[in-house]
Design a protein around this motif. Structure first.
Motif, PDB file in Angstrom:
ATOM      1  N   GLU A 160      62.534  53.777  37.404  1.00 56.70           N
ATOM      2  CA  GLU A 160      61.236  53.723  36.723  1.00 56.70           C
ATOM      3  C   GLU A 160      60.202  52.960  37.538  1.00 56.70           C
ATOM      4  N   VAL A 172      61.626  56.683  31.515  1.00 61.10           N
ATOM      5  CA  VAL A 172      62.571  57.793  31.452  1.00 61.10           C
ATOM      6  C   VAL A 172      62.921  58.141  30.012  1.00 61.10           C
ATOM      7  N   ASP A 173      63.116  57.126  29.161  1.00 59.09           N
ATOM      8  CA  ASP A 173      63.522  57.426  27.786  1.00 59.09           C
ATOM      9  C   ASP A 173      62.394  58.061  26.973  1.00 59.09           C
ATOM     10  N   ASN A 176      62.467  61.969  28.722  1.00 61.70           N
ATOM     11  CA  ASN A 176      63.648  62.798  28.466  1.00 61.70           C
ATOM     12  C   ASN A 176      63.517  63.694  27.236  1.00 61.70           C
ATOM     13  N   SER A 180      63.457  67.636  27.523  1.00 69.66           N
ATOM     14  CA  SER A 180      64.578  68.341  26.905  1.00 69.66           C
ATOM     15  C   SER A 180      64.084  69.444  25.971  1.00 69.66           C
ATOM     16  N   LYS A 183      62.633  72.234  28.062  1.00 75.76           N
ATOM     17  CA  LYS A 183      63.692  73.009  28.708  1.00 75.76           C
ATOM     18  C   LYS A 183      64.287  74.032  27.747  1.00 75.76           C
ATOM     19  N   LEU A 366      62.992  69.874  36.574  1.00 75.76           N
ATOM     20  CA  LEU A 366      63.962  69.106  35.796  1.00 75.76           C
ATOM     21  C   LEU A 366      65.272  68.937  36.556  1.00 75.76           C
ATOM     22  N   GLU A 370      66.714  65.078  37.482  1.00 76.77           N
ATOM     23  CA  GLU A 370      68.066  64.581  37.213  1.00 76.77           C
ATOM     24  C   GLU A 370      68.763  64.131  38.496  1.00 76.77           C
ATOM     25  N   GLN A 373      67.320  60.804  40.067  1.00 76.64           N
ATOM     26  CA  GLN A 373      67.754  59.629  39.309  1.00 76.64           C
ATOM     27  C   GLN A 373      69.181  59.249  39.692  1.00 76.64           C
ATOM     28  N   PRO A 423      58.815  64.420  38.511  1.00 74.93           N
ATOM     29  CA  PRO A 423      58.455  64.624  37.097  1.00 74.93           C
ATOM     30  C   PRO A 423      56.960  64.749  36.855  1.00 74.93           C
TER      31      PRO A 423
END
Length: 506
Positions: A160, A172-173, A176, A180, A183, A366, A370, A373, A423
């Motif tokens: 981050e 990130v939280d 996500n 999600s 996606k 995406l 992933e 990270q 991102p």
């Protein structure tokens, strides 16, 4: 305590001096990507690292930092979004972050990333991940160190802290759940589109388009939509990008393929969108927060808006297609507008991110989000990276890269140390759709304007609502002020559904 104007001018002078070093380094990197002799790479890395180290020293000087802290205590009575308050707040934020990085680390990172890009370019041409891996390992090690230092005293993870360089305060939280949901929605739409018996004929885009003709046409299109060639230029490189070397010097770069017209054309529109944002920033504040872009997500929103919401729209091509036929008569004169429009909006899982369609593009992002990270968190080794990349592509897009050149080596970003950058592309796509909807509501007859080749009203709306503010507002504030609501995936999904369902008969 009254605001000290003299002290304010002093810190601005220091920041402007640092910007001179920084932009000089950017100029050398532009040259490296456009025409530098291969043998010059080693010395070029030293040149760039020296300039970036000089900028870092100015930006982390203790006297400069003390002055910023004093000014920070004095801006309470100012409008928080005024130029002066935004300058003090932004420069102080940058100082606190940069001060955590010792000059030795900055120098080593600069050398590693300049050399890393040189090694990556050669490795991609030779399809050799092994040739690139040692350079990548060194860059990751240095970025972990930098991220850990920048995360000190904050709630950020190491990743981050790196993301914060490009998208301030993103976590990130928070990303996500947004990613999600997007996606899942995209995957459902892509399945419906690819299963449809109604598919475009892309043969007209695969004919032999002379590179010289593409250059001329792409330059014309960039100028027509609003890129100012008196303050910028268009060149070619292996990986398209945009860089600003001064308040009136914006460079955009693209690449052409003789048998695939969209590559050069939409690449140019994309980079022109970046360039018009840079040209819309206030030049008298160059090197200071009011004259700098607020985040890479907002920057990407400008490029994607001109590439997609404008450049792949039916009204735009009602105006441009006769000009395209005039530029490429042998290739396009037998193709009707409807067929061409369907072809440029084809949805098909593909290998290369920069050539991906609007629906599948964010899945490419995406995957990278992933993987990077995992690399920074030391949960994935570079030895396992090519296989992990291929597995993700098979799982998310149903395809497996036939080579590393078309797989893990396709992007320049990691060789340049840009961990946390990817991102921002998806954030930019979300913002582009939302901003375009707001502009349409405000201007009233935007489709009619585009069909007439009238781009100035849209560009002026973006100037007023995005460009001229620089860093006086955060990215999220900018979007909400311009559109009336926080950033969401609603506008992007509605835009894609409204375009693709009629085209594919679903």
């Amino acid at each position: 305590m009254p605001f000290n104007e003299s002290q304010f001018e002093s810190v601005c002078s220091t920041a402007r001096q640092a910007a001179i070093f920084q932009s000089a380094a950017d100029a050398l990197e532009w040259d490296e990507r456009t025409g530098m002799p291969l043998a010059a790479g080693g010395y070029r890395a030293q040149q760039v690292s020296t300039l970036r180290s000089s900028a870092h020293q100015l930006r982390t000087d203790d006297v400069y930092g003390d002055a910023l802290q004093t000014l920070l205590d004095q801006i309470g009575d100012l409008d928080p979004h005024s130029d002066q308050a935004a300058t003090v707040r932004g420069l102080h934020r940058d100082f606190v972050r940069d001060k955590k990085l010792p000059i030795d680390l900055v120098t080593r990172l600069s050398v590693a990333t300049v050399r890393g890009q040189q090694v990556w370019d050669d490795a991609r041409k030779r399809d050799s991940f092994d040739a690139f891996q040692p350079a990548l390992d060194e860059i990751i090690r240095l970025k972990r160190d930098a991220g850990a230092r920048m995360a000190e005293g904050t709630s950020h993870s190491v990743y981050e802290a790196l993301l914060d360089e490009y998208e301030p305060d993103a976590q990130v939280d928070q990303l996500n759940p947004v990613f999600s949901e997007l996606k899942q929605q995209l995957s459902e739409l892509i399945v419906a589109v690819t299963d449809s018996p109604q598919q475009p004929n892309i043969t007209p885009l695969q004919r032999d388009f002379a590179i010289s003709s593409q250059r001329e046409f792409s330059r014309n299109v960039a100028g027509w939509v609003g890129f100012d060639f008196a303050r910028g230029r268009l060149d070619e490189t292996s990986h398209p990008f945009c860089t600003t070397l001064g308040p009136n010097d914006c460079r955009i770069l693209t690449r052409y393929e003789s048998n695939w017209l969209p590559s050069g054309l939409f690449g140019t529109l994309h980079e022109a969108g970046h360039g018009m944002y840079e040209q819309g920033l206030r030049s008298d504040w160059f090197g200071l927060p009011p004259g700098n872009f607020v985040s890479l997500g907002i920057h990407e929103s400008q490029s994607r808006l001109w590439e997609n919401q404008v450049g792949r729209s039916r009204p735009f091509w009602e105006w441009l297609y006769p000009k395209a036929v005039g530029a490429f008569p042998e290739q396009l004169s037998s193709t009707e507008l409807d067929e061409f429009y369907f072809a440029i909006n084809q949805v098909r899982p593909s290998l290369i991110r920069v050539e991906a369609d609007e629906a599948t593009y964010n899945l490419h992002i995406l995957i990278r989000f992933e993987l990077e990270q995992a690399l920074i968190n030391d949960e994935l080794s570079t030895s396992d990276l090519p296989d992990a990349w291929n597995r993700q592509y098979k799982e998310c897009l149903g395809i497996t890269p036939p080579s590393n050149a078309d797989g893990v080596l396709q992007d320049v970003h990691w060789s340049a140390g840009l961990f946390g950058y990817f991102p921002t592309y998806t954030l930019g796509n979300l913002a582009a759709a939302q901003l375009f909807d707001a502009a349409s509501d405000a201007l009233g007859n935007l489709d009619t304007m585009l069909s007439r080749g009238e781009f100035a009203p849209l560009l002026e709306w973006l100037r007023d609502n995005v460009h001229r503010h620089g860093r006086c507002y955060s990215g999220s504030e900018l979007v909400e002020n311009a559109t009336g609501s926080p950033l969401s995936s609603t506008h992007l999904m509605r835009y894609l559904e409204n375009k693709l369902r009629p085209l594919y008969g679903i």
